[in-house]
Design an enzyme around this catalytic site. Sequence first.
Site, PDB file in Angstrom:
ATOM      1  N   ASP A  29       0.852  -1.199   0.000  1.00 43.22           N
ATOM      2  CA  ASP A  29       0.000   0.000   0.000  1.00 43.22           C
ATOM      3  C   ASP A  29       0.888   1.250   0.000  1.00 43.22           C
ATOM      4  O   ASP A  29       1.891   1.322   0.709  1.00 43.22           O
ATOM      5  CB  ASP A  29      -0.917  -0.004   1.238  1.00 43.22           C
ATOM      6  CG  ASP A  29      -2.089   0.947   1.089  1.00 43.22           C
ATOM      7  OD1 ASP A  29      -3.231   0.490   0.998  1.00 43.22           O
ATOM      8  OD2 ASP A  29      -1.846   2.183   1.050  1.00 43.22           O
ATOM      9  N   ASN A  85     -12.800  -3.256   3.165  1.00 44.51           N
ATOM     10  CA  ASN A  85     -13.706  -2.121   3.343  1.00 44.51           C
ATOM     11  C   ASN A  85     -14.756  -2.162   2.238  1.00 44.51           C
ATOM     12  O   ASN A  85     -14.421  -2.379   1.070  1.00 44.51           O
ATOM     13  CB  ASN A  85     -12.920  -0.808   3.271  1.00 44.51           C
ATOM     14  CG  ASN A  85     -11.935  -0.663   4.422  1.00 44.51           C
ATOM     15  OD1 ASN A  85     -12.207  -1.091   5.537  1.00 44.51           O
ATOM     16  ND2 ASN A  85     -10.784  -0.070   4.151  1.00 44.51           N
ATOM     17  N   VAL A  94     -11.417   2.873  -3.109  1.00 46.25           N
ATOM     18  CA  VAL A  94     -11.183   2.418  -4.489  1.00 46.25           C
ATOM     19  C   VAL A  94     -12.220   1.336  -4.816  1.00 46.25           C
ATOM     20  O   VAL A  94     -12.247   0.290  -4.161  1.00 46.25           O
ATOM     21  CB  VAL A  94      -9.751   1.856  -4.665  1.00 46.25           C
ATOM     22  CG1 VAL A  94      -9.541   1.381  -6.102  1.00 46.25           C
ATOM     23  CG2 VAL A  94      -8.701   2.904  -4.294  1.00 46.25           C
ATOM     24  N   HIS A  98     -10.485  -5.357  -2.867  1.00 44.89           N
ATOM     25  CA  HIS A  98      -9.099  -5.612  -2.430  1.00 44.89           C
ATOM     26  C   HIS A  98      -9.110  -6.001  -0.967  1.00 44.89           C
ATOM     27  O   HIS A  98      -9.927  -5.517  -0.194  1.00 44.89           O
ATOM     28  CB  HIS A  98      -8.205  -4.387  -2.663  1.00 44.89           C
ATOM     29  CG  HIS A  98      -8.790  -3.110  -2.162  1.00 44.89           C
ATOM     30  ND1 HIS A  98      -9.793  -2.446  -2.829  1.00 44.89           N
ATOM     31  CD2 HIS A  98      -8.556  -2.407  -1.038  1.00 44.89           C
ATOM     32  CE1 HIS A  98     -10.137  -1.367  -2.153  1.00 44.89           C
ATOM     33  NE2 HIS A  98      -9.408  -1.319  -1.045  1.00 44.89           N
ATOM     34  N   HIS A 100      -6.986  -5.951   2.434  1.00 45.84           N
ATOM     35  CA  HIS A 100      -5.841  -5.351   3.125  1.00 45.84           C
ATOM     36  C   HIS A 100      -5.215  -6.400   4.041  1.00 45.84           C
ATOM     37  O   HIS A 100      -5.926  -7.112   4.756  1.00 45.84           O
ATOM     38  CB  HIS A 100      -6.293  -4.198   4.030  1.00 45.84           C
ATOM     39  CG  HIS A 100      -6.866  -3.016   3.328  1.00 45.84           C
ATOM     40  ND1 HIS A 100      -6.150  -1.861   3.103  1.00 45.84           N
ATOM     41  CD2 HIS A 100      -8.104  -2.785   2.818  1.00 45.84           C
ATOM     42  CE1 HIS A 100      -6.924  -0.972   2.494  1.00 45.84           C
ATOM     43  NE2 HIS A 100      -8.119  -1.507   2.305  1.00 45.84           N
TER      44      HIS A 100
HETATM   45  P1  5GP Z   1      -9.812   1.269   0.553  1.00 48.22           P
HETATM   46  O1  5GP Z   1      -9.792   2.599   1.275  1.00 48.22           O
HETATM   47  O2  5GP Z   1     -10.609   1.366  -0.722  1.00 48.22           O
HETATM   48  O3  5GP Z   1     -10.184   0.111   1.408  1.00 48.22           O
HETATM   49  O4  5GP Z   1      -8.297   0.990   0.172  1.00 48.22           O
HETATM   50  C1  5GP Z   1      -7.651   1.587  -0.888  1.00 48.22           C
HETATM   51  C2  5GP Z   1      -6.181   1.526  -0.569  1.00 48.22           C
HETATM   52  O5  5GP Z   1      -5.465   1.744  -1.759  1.00 48.22           O
HETATM   53  C3  5GP Z   1      -5.718   2.589   0.433  1.00 48.22           C
HETATM   54  O6  5GP Z   1      -5.125   1.959   1.563  1.00 48.22           O
HETATM   55  C4  5GP Z   1      -4.722   3.417  -0.368  1.00 48.22           C
HETATM   56  O7  5GP Z   1      -3.624   3.848   0.410  1.00 48.22           O
HETATM   57  C5  5GP Z   1      -4.300   2.472  -1.458  1.00 48.22           C
HETATM   58  N1  5GP Z   1      -3.902   3.125  -2.681  1.00 48.22           N
HETATM   59  C6  5GP Z   1      -4.560   4.121  -3.341  1.00 48.22           C
HETATM   60  N2  5GP Z   1      -3.905   4.477  -4.449  1.00 48.22           N
HETATM   61  C7  5GP Z   1      -2.796   3.672  -4.504  1.00 48.22           C
HETATM   62  C8  5GP Z   1      -1.709   3.585  -5.431  1.00 48.22           C
HETATM   63  O8  5GP Z   1      -1.633   4.297  -6.437  1.00 48.22           O
HETATM   64  N3  5GP Z   1      -0.762   2.657  -5.173  1.00 48.22           N
HETATM   65  C9  5GP Z   1      -0.820   1.831  -4.087  1.00 48.22           C
HETATM   66  N4  5GP Z   1       0.171   0.954  -3.921  1.00 48.22           N
HETATM   67  N5  5GP Z   1      -1.827   1.898  -3.177  1.00 48.22           N
HETATM   68  C10 5GP Z   1      -2.799   2.815  -3.395  1.00 48.22           C
END
Ligand code: 5GP
Length: 112
Positions: A29, A85, A94, A98, A100
């Site tokens: 991440d 999430n 996003v 995914h 975590h």
């Molecule tokens: P969510 O908030 O949807 O559960 O998780 C999305 C995750 O994607 C977040 O922890 C965020 O830091 C990660 N993330 C967003 N954009 C990027 C990116 O461009 N590269 C990487 N490696 N992680 C990303």
Amino acid sequence: MSTIFEKIIKREIPAEILHEDEICIAIRDVNPQAPVHALVIPKKVISRIANAREDDSETIGHLLLIAGKVARSEKLDDGFRIVINNGTDGGETVPHLHVHVLGGRQMKWPPG
Ligand code: 5GP
């Protein structure tokens, strides 16, 4: 429009890749919330777990298996947390499923 994760899968955006196979990719991440913070992402776009279908069950099971494998390869022998999430209240940012994998520190319960 493709999500950031589709762009990472297509190598249009760089990421540190921890694992890749025909079903998923695991990356570090970019904004880690723990000393180890990885994301396991299916190559097939499933927007969120609430929108998964019966025929996605093998893919979803595979994501969890790989999450465990990543935790082992990151030496999270004292434990780790897996988080998905879902939607606004779940903190999803996003819209591409995914998993975590967080570890390397004591996790709190209940989560924030
Ligand atoms: P969510 O908030 O949807 O559960 O998780 C999305 C995750 O994607 C977040 O922890 C965020 O830091 C990660 N993330 C967003 N954009 C990027 C990116 O461009 N590269 C990487 N490696 N992680 C990303």
